[in-house]
Design a protein around this motif. Sequence first.
Motif, PDB file in Angstrom:
ATOM      1  N   PRO A   1       0.815  -1.222   0.000  1.00 34.42           N
ATOM      2  CA  PRO A   1       0.000   0.000   0.000  1.00 34.42           C
ATOM      3  C   PRO A   1       0.845   1.267   0.000  1.00 34.42           C
ATOM      4  O   PRO A   1       0.476   2.276  -0.606  1.00 34.42           O
ATOM      5  N   ARG A   2       1.977   1.213   0.674  1.00 27.17           N
ATOM      6  CA  ARG A   2       2.868   2.374   0.733  1.00 27.17           C
ATOM      7  C   ARG A   2       3.416   2.704  -0.660  1.00 27.17           C
ATOM      8  O   ARG A   2       3.393   3.863  -1.097  1.00 27.17           O
ATOM      9  N   LEU A   3       3.895   1.691  -1.351  1.00 27.33           N
ATOM     10  CA  LEU A   3       4.453   1.926  -2.686  1.00 27.33           C
ATOM     11  C   LEU A   3       3.383   2.405  -3.660  1.00 27.33           C
ATOM     12  O   LEU A   3       3.642   3.269  -4.506  1.00 27.33           O
ATOM     13  N   ALA A   4       2.170   1.872  -3.523  1.00 29.32           N
ATOM     14  CA  ALA A   4       1.073   2.308  -4.391  1.00 29.32           C
ATOM     15  C   ALA A   4       0.733   3.771  -4.136  1.00 29.32           C
ATOM     16  O   ALA A   4       0.504   4.544  -5.075  1.00 29.32           O
ATOM     17  N   SER A   5       0.701   4.160  -2.871  1.00 31.68           N
ATOM     18  CA  SER A   5       0.405   5.553  -2.537  1.00 31.68           C
ATOM     19  C   SER A   5       1.495   6.481  -3.041  1.00 31.68           C
ATOM     20  O   SER A   5       1.212   7.575  -3.559  1.00 31.68           O
ATOM     21  N   MET A   6       2.737   6.060  -2.920  1.00 33.57           N
ATOM     22  CA  MET A   6       3.840   6.883  -3.409  1.00 33.57           C
ATOM     23  C   MET A   6       3.740   7.107  -4.908  1.00 33.57           C
ATOM     24  O   MET A   6       3.957   8.217  -5.399  1.00 33.57           O
ATOM     25  N   THR A   7       3.394   6.047  -5.643  1.00 33.64           N
ATOM     26  CA  THR A   7       3.236   6.186  -7.090  1.00 33.64           C
ATOM     27  C   THR A   7       2.106   7.156  -7.414  1.00 33.64           C
ATOM     28  O   THR A   7       2.248   8.041  -8.271  1.00 33.64           O
ATOM     29  N   GLU A   8       1.003   7.019  -6.709  1.00 33.06           N
ATOM     30  CA  GLU A   8      -0.158   7.891  -6.950  1.00 33.06           C
ATOM     31  C   GLU A   8       0.176   9.351  -6.654  1.00 33.06           C
ATOM     32  O   GLU A   8      -0.292  10.260  -7.347  1.00 33.06           O
ATOM     33  N   GLN A   9       0.997   9.581  -5.626  1.00 33.10           N
ATOM     34  CA  GLN A   9       1.309  10.954  -5.221  1.00 33.10           C
ATOM     35  C   GLN A   9       2.580  11.497  -5.873  1.00 33.10           C
ATOM     36  O   GLN A   9       3.019  12.593  -5.527  1.00 33.10           O
ATOM     37  N   ARG A  10       3.165  10.724  -6.793  1.00 30.89           N
ATOM     38  CA  ARG A  10       4.358  11.147  -7.527  1.00 30.89           C
ATOM     39  C   ARG A  10       5.568  11.311  -6.611  1.00 30.89           C
ATOM     40  O   ARG A  10       6.400  12.204  -6.787  1.00 30.89           O
ATOM     41  N   ILE A  11       5.682  10.441  -5.627  1.00 33.52           N
ATOM     42  CA  ILE A  11       6.797  10.470  -4.691  1.00 33.52           C
ATOM     43  C   ILE A  11       7.743   9.327  -5.009  1.00 33.52           C
ATOM     44  O   ILE A  11       7.321   8.186  -5.181  1.00 33.52           O
ATOM     45  N   ASP A  12       9.028   9.650  -5.081  1.00 36.11           N
ATOM     46  CA  ASP A  12      10.032   8.646  -5.415  1.00 36.11           C
ATOM     47  C   ASP A  12      10.583   7.930  -4.187  1.00 36.11           C
ATOM     48  O   ASP A  12      10.849   6.736  -4.227  1.00 36.11           O
ATOM     49  N   ARG A  13      10.765   8.669  -3.102  1.00 35.48           N
ATOM     50  CA  ARG A  13      11.397   8.090  -1.920  1.00 35.48           C
ATOM     51  C   ARG A  13      10.774   8.677  -0.660  1.00 35.48           C
ATOM     52  O   ARG A  13      10.213   9.781  -0.685  1.00 35.48           O
ATOM     53  N   GLN A  14      10.881   7.935   0.436  1.00 39.25           N
ATOM     54  CA  GLN A  14      10.370   8.388   1.731  1.00 39.25           C
ATOM     55  C   GLN A  14      11.463   8.306   2.790  1.00 39.25           C
ATOM     56  O   GLN A  14      12.217   7.339   2.838  1.00 39.25           O
ATOM     57  N   LEU A  15      11.484   9.317   3.650  1.00 39.25           N
ATOM     58  CA  LEU A  15      12.211   9.239   4.903  1.00 39.25           C
ATOM     59  C   LEU A  15      11.203   8.718   5.929  1.00 39.25           C
ATOM     60  O   LEU A  15      10.241   9.403   6.262  1.00 39.25           O
ATOM     61  N   VAL A  16      11.402   7.496   6.400  1.00 38.24           N
ATOM     62  CA  VAL A  16      10.376   6.792   7.175  1.00 38.24           C
ATOM     63  C   VAL A  16      10.703   6.836   8.659  1.00 38.24           C
ATOM     64  O   VAL A  16      11.857   6.622   9.064  1.00 38.24           O
ATOM     65  N   ALA A  17       9.663   7.091   9.456  1.00 36.68           N
ATOM     66  CA  ALA A  17       9.809   7.116  10.910  1.00 36.68           C
ATOM     67  C   ALA A  17       8.807   6.150  11.527  1.00 36.68           C
ATOM     68  O   ALA A  17       7.748   5.878  10.953  1.00 36.68           O
ATOM     69  N   PRO A  18       9.112   5.616  12.699  1.00 36.09           N
ATOM     70  CA  PRO A  18       8.116   4.791  13.383  1.00 36.09           C
ATOM     71  C   PRO A  18       6.933   5.638  13.819  1.00 36.09           C
ATOM     72  O   PRO A  18       7.063   6.850  14.037  1.00 36.09           O
ATOM     73  N   TRP A  19       5.790   5.019  13.919  1.00 36.89           N
ATOM     74  CA  TRP A  19       4.614   5.687  14.474  1.00 36.89           C
ATOM     75  C   TRP A  19       4.933   6.056  15.912  1.00 36.89           C
ATOM     76  O   TRP A  19       5.349   5.214  16.715  1.00 36.89           O
ATOM     77  N   LEU A  20       4.751   7.329  16.257  1.00 36.03           N
ATOM     78  CA  LEU A  20       5.154   7.782  17.578  1.00 36.03           C
ATOM     79  C   LEU A  20       4.379   7.087  18.694  1.00 36.03           C
ATOM     80  O   LEU A  20       4.873   6.970  19.826  1.00 36.03           O
ATOM     81  N   ASP A  21       3.188   6.608  18.396  1.00 36.33           N
ATOM     82  CA  ASP A  21       2.341   6.017  19.431  1.00 36.33           C
ATOM     83  C   ASP A  21       2.818   4.653  19.908  1.00 36.33           C
ATOM     84  O   ASP A  21       2.228   4.088  20.836  1.00 36.33           O
ATOM     85  N   ILE A  22       3.877   4.100  19.306  1.00 37.49           N
ATOM     86  CA  ILE A  22       4.427   2.841  19.816  1.00 37.49           C
ATOM     87  C   ILE A  22       5.815   3.035  20.411  1.00 37.49           C
ATOM     88  O   ILE A  22       6.514   2.071  20.697  1.00 37.49           O
ATOM     89  N   GLN A  23       6.216   4.278  20.614  1.00 35.95           N
ATOM     90  CA  GLN A  23       7.534   4.561  21.163  1.00 35.95           C
ATOM     91  C   GLN A  23       7.662   4.070  22.603  1.00 35.95           C
ATOM     92  O   GLN A  23       6.659   3.875  23.312  1.00 35.95           O
ATOM     93  N   PRO A  24       8.898   3.868  23.098  1.00 36.17           N
ATOM     94  CA  PRO A  24       9.083   3.560  24.520  1.00 36.17           C
ATOM     95  C   PRO A  24       8.435   4.636  25.392  1.00 36.17           C
ATOM     96  O   PRO A  24       8.505   5.827  25.080  1.00 36.17           O
ATOM     97  N   THR A  25       7.809   4.214  26.468  1.00 38.33           N
ATOM     98  CA  THR A  25       7.083   5.125  27.346  1.00 38.33           C
ATOM     99  C   THR A  25       7.768   5.220  28.708  1.00 38.33           C
ATOM    100  O   THR A  25       8.607   4.395  29.072  1.00 38.33           O
ATOM    101  N   ALA A  26       7.350   6.223  29.480  1.00 37.79           N
ATOM    102  CA  ALA A  26       7.893   6.403  30.831  1.00 37.79           C
ATOM    103  C   ALA A  26       7.501   5.261  31.748  1.00 37.79           C
ATOM    104  O   ALA A  26       8.156   5.026  32.771  1.00 37.79           O
ATOM    105  N   ALA A  27       6.429   4.541  31.412  1.00 35.75           N
ATOM    106  CA  ALA A  27       5.964   3.444  32.259  1.00 35.75           C
ATOM    107  C   ALA A  27       6.802   2.183  32.095  1.00 35.75           C
ATOM    108  O   ALA A  27       6.675   1.249  32.896  1.00 35.75           O
ATOM    109  N   MET A  28       7.643   2.114  31.099  1.00 39.45           N
ATOM    110  CA  MET A  28       8.449   0.918  30.843  1.00 39.45           C
ATOM    111  C   MET A  28       9.729   0.951  31.677  1.00 39.45           C
ATOM    112  O   MET A  28      10.377   2.006  31.775  1.00 39.45           O
ATOM    113  N   PRO A  29      10.136  -0.167  32.261  1.00 40.34           N
ATOM    114  CA  PRO A  29      11.439  -0.219  32.927  1.00 40.34           C
ATOM    115  C   PRO A  29      12.554   0.127  31.941  1.00 40.34           C
ATOM    116  O   PRO A  29      12.431  -0.135  30.740  1.00 40.34           O
ATOM    117  N   PRO A  30      13.635   0.722  32.424  1.00 40.76           N
ATOM    118  CA  PRO A  30      14.688   1.181  31.503  1.00 40.76           C
ATOM    119  C   PRO A  30      15.204   0.110  30.546  1.00 40.76           C
ATOM    120  O   PRO A  30      15.346   0.373  29.342  1.00 40.76           O
TER     121      PRO A  30
END
Length: 343
Positions: free
Chosen positions: A68-97
């Motif tokens: 789906p990502r590659l299809a969307s890129m083609t549709e939007q005329r984008i050649d490359r992406q700088l990709v980041a993780p979804w912030l909502d799954i990042q390590p949290t303060a509640a997790m042990p170090p």
Amino acid sequence: MTDEPTPGTGVPVVDCHAHTVPETFLADLARRPAGGGIEVWRTDGGFAIVVPGAPERQIRPRMSGLAPRLASMTEQRIDRQLVAPWLDIQPTAAMPPADARSWARRINDALLGMADEGAAAAAGVLGSVALHDPDHAADDLDTAVGAGMAGLILSTDPAHCDTLGDPRLEPVWAAAEQLGIPVMLHPSADGPSRALPGSAAFGNVYCRLVDTSFAVARLILAGVLDRHPKLRLITVHGGGLVPFQSGRLDGGHRADALSSYRIDRDRPSDYLADLYYDTVALSPAAIRFLVEAVGPGRVLLGTDYPFALGDPDPVGAVESVQLDRTDRDAILGGNVLSILERN
């Protein structure tokens, strides 16, 4: 996807702002739990995930799948992406170090694997670090960059810190500056603005902008850019309200409650051209304003993929601003490729 320019442009078109949680990573976690309170299971629409200290999140195929990502890129005329993780799954303060550091490494490894799978479409991957111990975070950032990460994504409401200007973040800023990597400053779904009335409905419309605005303003006023002038900081969603309402920040620093902050330059707005801004302000008028306010060399094409709120025609939005070809090509891809080069 290739490094050849999209027809009608002079450079590869590069999206600086896109997110993922790779499907293979989620499927593996669903089969073999990660431990530490992290839970992943399949749903009718994809996957669900729970990270300690955060609510359950649904992850759809547009977020996790490469096709789906590659299809969307083609549709939007984008050649490359700088990709980041979804912030909502990042390590949290509640997790042990130890769990937080392990989780950040697993996220980084998963994104690098997905980038390898779609190598022709990947401009780079932004990594995660756990902030329980900023010295460890700086070491982990160095390790991640050595393993292939192009930069870092950091919440505007960072775990274990009061703000982005918190002195505890100094080792991370110093490491990012020394490594010469971009750092994307991105609001989370559970930032301070969640306390605003109506935030459930307006969260993605305006509340995320409020979080970015407070975070960037406090970073500037804390002198982070004075101490680390070579930082490459990308602010998403057009920088929130800060570039568009910088006069009020200057006024507050000159004559109001912000006057106690000491910075090296005369006005907070003097630092705006030191930051980078994506085009996810979602209108040609806003893009034009950013170009005029901070210069075309500080504006980067962005989509906020896979979220529906993003611009469905990001290249068209930039083209409609009617810039000269050099400035247009810089925004469409040249600028982000430049800041990904480590000097």
